[in-house]
Design an enzyme around this catalytic site. Sequence first.
Site, short mmCIF file in Angstrom:
data_model
loop_
_atom_site.label_atom_id
_atom_site.label_comp_id
_atom_site.label_asym_id
_atom_site.label_seq_id
_atom_site.Cartn_x
_atom_site.Cartn_y
_atom_site.Cartn_z
N LYS A 70 0.81 -1.23 0.00
CA LYS A 70 0.00 0.00 0.00
C LYS A 70 0.84 1.28 0.00
O LYS A 70 0.36 2.32 -0.41
CB LYS A 70 -0.95 0.01 1.20
CG LYS A 70 -2.07 -1.01 1.07
CD LYS A 70 -3.07 -0.92 2.21
CE LYS A 70 -4.14 -1.98 2.04
NZ LYS A 70 -5.19 -1.88 3.03
N ASP A 107 -9.76 2.98 2.20
CA ASP A 107 -9.82 2.29 3.50
C ASP A 107 -10.36 3.23 4.58
O ASP A 107 -11.24 2.85 5.36
CB ASP A 107 -8.42 1.81 3.93
CG ASP A 107 -7.97 0.59 3.14
OD1 ASP A 107 -8.82 -0.21 2.71
OD2 ASP A 107 -6.75 0.43 2.96
N GLY A 131 -2.37 -0.75 17.46
CA GLY A 131 -1.68 -0.94 16.20
C GLY A 131 -1.18 0.37 15.60
O GLY A 131 -1.68 1.45 15.94
N GLY A 134 -0.42 -0.15 8.49
CA GLY A 134 -1.10 0.50 7.38
C GLY A 134 -2.56 0.81 7.66
O GLY A 134 -3.06 1.88 7.30
N ASN A 157 1.04 0.48 20.39
CA ASN A 157 1.61 -0.47 19.42
C ASN A 157 2.71 -1.26 20.10
O ASN A 157 3.41 -0.76 20.98
CB ASN A 157 2.19 0.29 18.21
CG ASN A 157 2.43 -0.65 17.04
OD1 ASN A 157 1.55 -1.44 16.68
ND2 ASN A 157 3.62 -0.58 16.45
P1 ATR Z 1 -2.01 -3.66 8.22
O1 ATR Z 1 -1.84 -3.02 6.87
O2 ATR Z 1 -3.06 -4.73 8.24
O3 ATR Z 1 -2.19 -2.65 9.30
P2 ATR Z 1 0.71 -3.98 9.07
O4 ATR Z 1 1.05 -2.64 8.49
O5 ATR Z 1 1.66 -5.12 8.85
O6 ATR Z 1 -0.68 -4.50 8.52
O7 ATR Z 1 0.46 -3.78 10.63
C1 ATR Z 1 0.26 -4.85 11.52
C2 ATR Z 1 0.00 -4.31 12.92
O8 ATR Z 1 -0.23 -5.44 13.79
C3 ATR Z 1 1.16 -3.56 13.52
O9 ATR Z 1 0.65 -2.57 14.39
C4 ATR Z 1 1.89 -4.64 14.32
O10 ATR Z 1 2.69 -4.18 15.40
P3 ATR Z 1 4.23 -3.76 15.17
O11 ATR Z 1 4.19 -2.46 14.44
O12 ATR Z 1 4.74 -3.60 16.56
O13 ATR Z 1 4.87 -4.87 14.39
C5 ATR Z 1 0.70 -5.40 14.85
N1 ATR Z 1 1.05 -6.76 15.29
C6 ATR Z 1 1.31 -7.82 14.47
N2 ATR Z 1 1.58 -8.92 15.24
C7 ATR Z 1 1.46 -8.54 16.53
C8 ATR Z 1 1.60 -9.19 17.81
N3 ATR Z 1 1.89 -10.49 17.89
N4 ATR Z 1 1.40 -8.47 18.94
C9 ATR Z 1 1.09 -7.15 18.88
N5 ATR Z 1 0.94 -6.48 17.72
C10 ATR Z 1 1.13 -7.15 16.57
#
Ligand code: ATR
Length: 291
Positions: A70, A107, A131, A134, A157
């Site tokens: 994205k 989105d 979070g 994206g 986050n």
């Molecule tokens: P999207 O576009 O769906 O938002 P992304 O940009 O990969 O996907 O973001 C994933 C989010 O899930 C992030 O906030 C990530 O936290 P980090 O920035 O710290 O990596 C969060 N996330 C993924 N796995 C996680 C976990 N096991 N515990 C907590 N947060 C998690």
Amino acid sequence: MSIKNLYGIIGQPLSHSLSPAMHNAAFKALQMDAEYHLFPLKESELEAFFASLKKKDNRIRGFNVTVPYKEVVLKYMDLLSPFAQKVKAINTVTVAADGRLEGFNTDGPGFLTHLTELKIKTQHQRISLLGAGGTARSILAVLCLLPERPETILIYNRHYEKALELIRDLGLRMDASCLEAVKSVDSLNVELADLLINTTSVGLKAEDPCLIKEESFHSNLWVYDVIYNPFETKLLALAKSKGARTVNGLGMLFYQGVLAFQHWTKVQLDIDVKTLMWESLAESLEKKNDA
Ligand code: ATR
């Protein structure tokens, strides 16, 4: 005879995508000579894909962009919508007859349309958000750009620095003064919040924990989880059991799709076609789970 216009989605992986069902139902209902395909692409294949869109024989007239592209695809756009310029992430691209590409972010507006449908207020509300990826970026941007903004949006986050960086970056192009990053889930103050939004992938797997303590949920709270498969995450189930109102992100997926379709085709979808798209989406989700 081959289909005249192609649409689709680029990303990786795409096998989970429900978008083909929704868009193909609309093309059929409107008797349009068009089809929506999956275009799974590796990062190394992006360059060739975008070059092919400029060729005379290109039949792709528009597409969605999903994880993880994205942001990286911004550089291929000839034009960005005003909202996409502010978010700096796109999920929808239109391809003009001369090959010019315009990027949109549906989105954020899709999320907002879903909230509006549910009559979930954001003006002067206290929002807590999990979070900083994206999806968080699009949702936070749309909330910051509302004329009547939330009172506060606390963001937790896993990697605190990433939340800080997201706020800093959005603040370059919009008033992000209602955003604040917190270092622990407890500091999200869910006890005092009106709306809790989960944008993390925690909850996708059955064994995933619920990030919020059970005692934090209350009956004045709305909990919005962008995850829709599982249909009810642990977060939503626990929140509901404590009297909170809950909703998953299937509506956000639906509305971002409706808005994308309208950008591509310039057709304003009526309620009958939208209903059909919604039913196809729900049916496709059921099928994926049965498979
Ligand atoms: P999207 O576009 O769906 O938002 P992304 O940009 O990969 O996907 O973001 C994933 C989010 O899930 C992030 O906030 C990530 O936290 P980090 O920035 O710290 O990596 C969060 N996330 C993924 N796995 C996680 C976990 N096991 N515990 C907590 N947060 C998690």
